[in-house]
Design an enzyme around this catalytic site. Structure first.
Site, PDB file in Angstrom:
ATOM      1  N   LYS A  59       0.831  -1.204   0.000  1.00  0.00           N
ATOM      2  CA  LYS A  59       0.000   0.000   0.000  1.00  0.00           C
ATOM      3  C   LYS A  59       0.868   1.258   0.000  1.00  0.00           C
ATOM      4  CE  LYS A  59      -3.735  -2.501   2.220  1.00  0.00           C
ATOM      5  NZ  LYS A  59      -4.382  -2.896   3.484  1.00  0.00           N
ATOM      6  N   GLN A 119      -4.983  -1.684   9.450  1.00  0.00           N
ATOM      7  CA  GLN A 119      -4.734  -2.995   8.859  1.00  0.00           C
ATOM      8  C   GLN A 119      -5.312  -4.099   9.744  1.00  0.00           C
ATOM      9  OE1 GLN A 119      -3.298  -3.687   5.797  1.00  0.00           O
ATOM     10  NE2 GLN A 119      -3.947  -5.775   6.248  1.00  0.00           N
ATOM     11  N   ASP A 129     -11.401   2.082   3.506  1.00  0.00           N
ATOM     12  CA  ASP A 129     -11.611   0.637   3.368  1.00  0.00           C
ATOM     13  C   ASP A 129     -13.074   0.309   3.050  1.00  0.00           C
ATOM     14  OD1 ASP A 129      -9.364  -1.003   3.451  1.00  0.00           O
ATOM     15  OD2 ASP A 129      -9.173  -0.864   5.624  1.00  0.00           O
TER      16      ASP A 129
END
Length: 287
Positions: A52, A96, A119
């Site tokens: 990422k 995460q 997300d």
């Protein structure tokens, strides 16, 4: 003989488009910043976070990295999220997953402001998807829609089957296919006569979490097969939920593992980041 749907190529196209968009935004004085939080040192999570960060650097998105100890308390993590929520220079926040067992993932997801939820996991983001309002969409399902569209695969009017009902892939995938005017069936571990259900599918999306479970017996002749799974086989090689070699002669198009859905997930995360700086969006189209 099937066509291979090249996720690496399509994700690269999207990244180039985003790079141009970010350059134009910077010329207007707008900066895109993503805050990435990792708790602990899970090896797979570290790889994902690293990928990422690389994607951010390539596109021109500024990234802030918070690497917290495994013992970090839930209160400390929530306090950091609240601080980032309040920062005007931070457009997107990504925590995460998975988190250590002493931290409530749902509580953490709900703590991120919906306008920074790149997300697409916040209940408000999911609710907006359900009722067709603009909001962030979970990156993997959004990436699959782009894989299909950019490969010239018609979705409207097609019969689609999604195997798996997770909040991150299965459910939003079904909703996005409905948005594209497909007829959608969601199958899962309790579905009876699964092969009969999947053999109706013009487009089959597989997210079951079982290596090479789906063979040609599950596939209708000429179907498009999208494999969301990723595993290590006995030889430590990557494979998916679909037995790629077995289904290849039957379907019209199929995604490989690796190089199919995986690169698209990160590309759509980057798209969400850019949109977080530019304002709300529908989630079904990249910028």
């Amino acid at each position: 003989m099937a066509n291979q749907i090249d996720g690496k190529k399509i994700s690269a196209q999207i990244k180039e488009e985003l790079k141009e968009r970010v350059t134009a935004m910077e010329a207007e004085g707008k900066k895109v910043t993503l805050a990435v939080i990792q708790v602990g040192k899970d090896p797979a999570s570290s790889v994902y976070v690293g990928n990422k960060k690389k994607a951010c650097a390539y596109i021109g998105i500024h990234s802030l990295s918070y690497e917290l100890e495994e013992e970090t308390s839930q209160e400390e993590l929530l306090a950091l999220i609240e601080e980032l929520n309040g920062r005007k220079d931070v457009n997107g926040i990504l925590v995460q997953l998975p988190l250590p067992s002493h931290i409530d993932e749902n509580r953490v997801i709900r703590a991120i402001r919906p306008e920074k939820d790149v997300d697409g996991f916040h209940p408000e983001s999911v609710g907006k998807l359900c009722i067709g309002q603009p909001g962030f969409v979970s990156c993997t399902p959004a990436g699959i829609i782009q894989l299909l569209k950019r490969s010239g695969i018609e979705i409207a009017g097609k019969e689609c089957v999604v195997i798996g009902r997770s909040n991150i892939v299965g459910k939003p995938m079904a909703l996005l296919l409905l948005r594209e005017n497909a007829t959608v069936t969601v199958a899962h571990s309790k579905t009876e006569n699964l092969k009969e259900v999947t053999k109706r599918a013009d487009i089959l999306v597989v997210a079951v979490g079982k290596p090479k479970m789906i063979t040609k017996e599950y596939i209708k002749e000429g179907a498009v097969v999208v494999d969301v799974g990723i595993h290590r086989n006995e030889e430590n090689k990557l494979c998916g939920d679909v037995d790629y070699d077995d289904v290849w002669p039957v379907c019209s198009a199929v995604t490989p593992v690796p190089g199919g859905v995986g690169p698209m997930t990160i590309a759509m995360l980057m798209s969400n980041c850019v949109e977080s700086a530019g304002g709300w969006f529908s989630g079904s189209e990249p910028v």
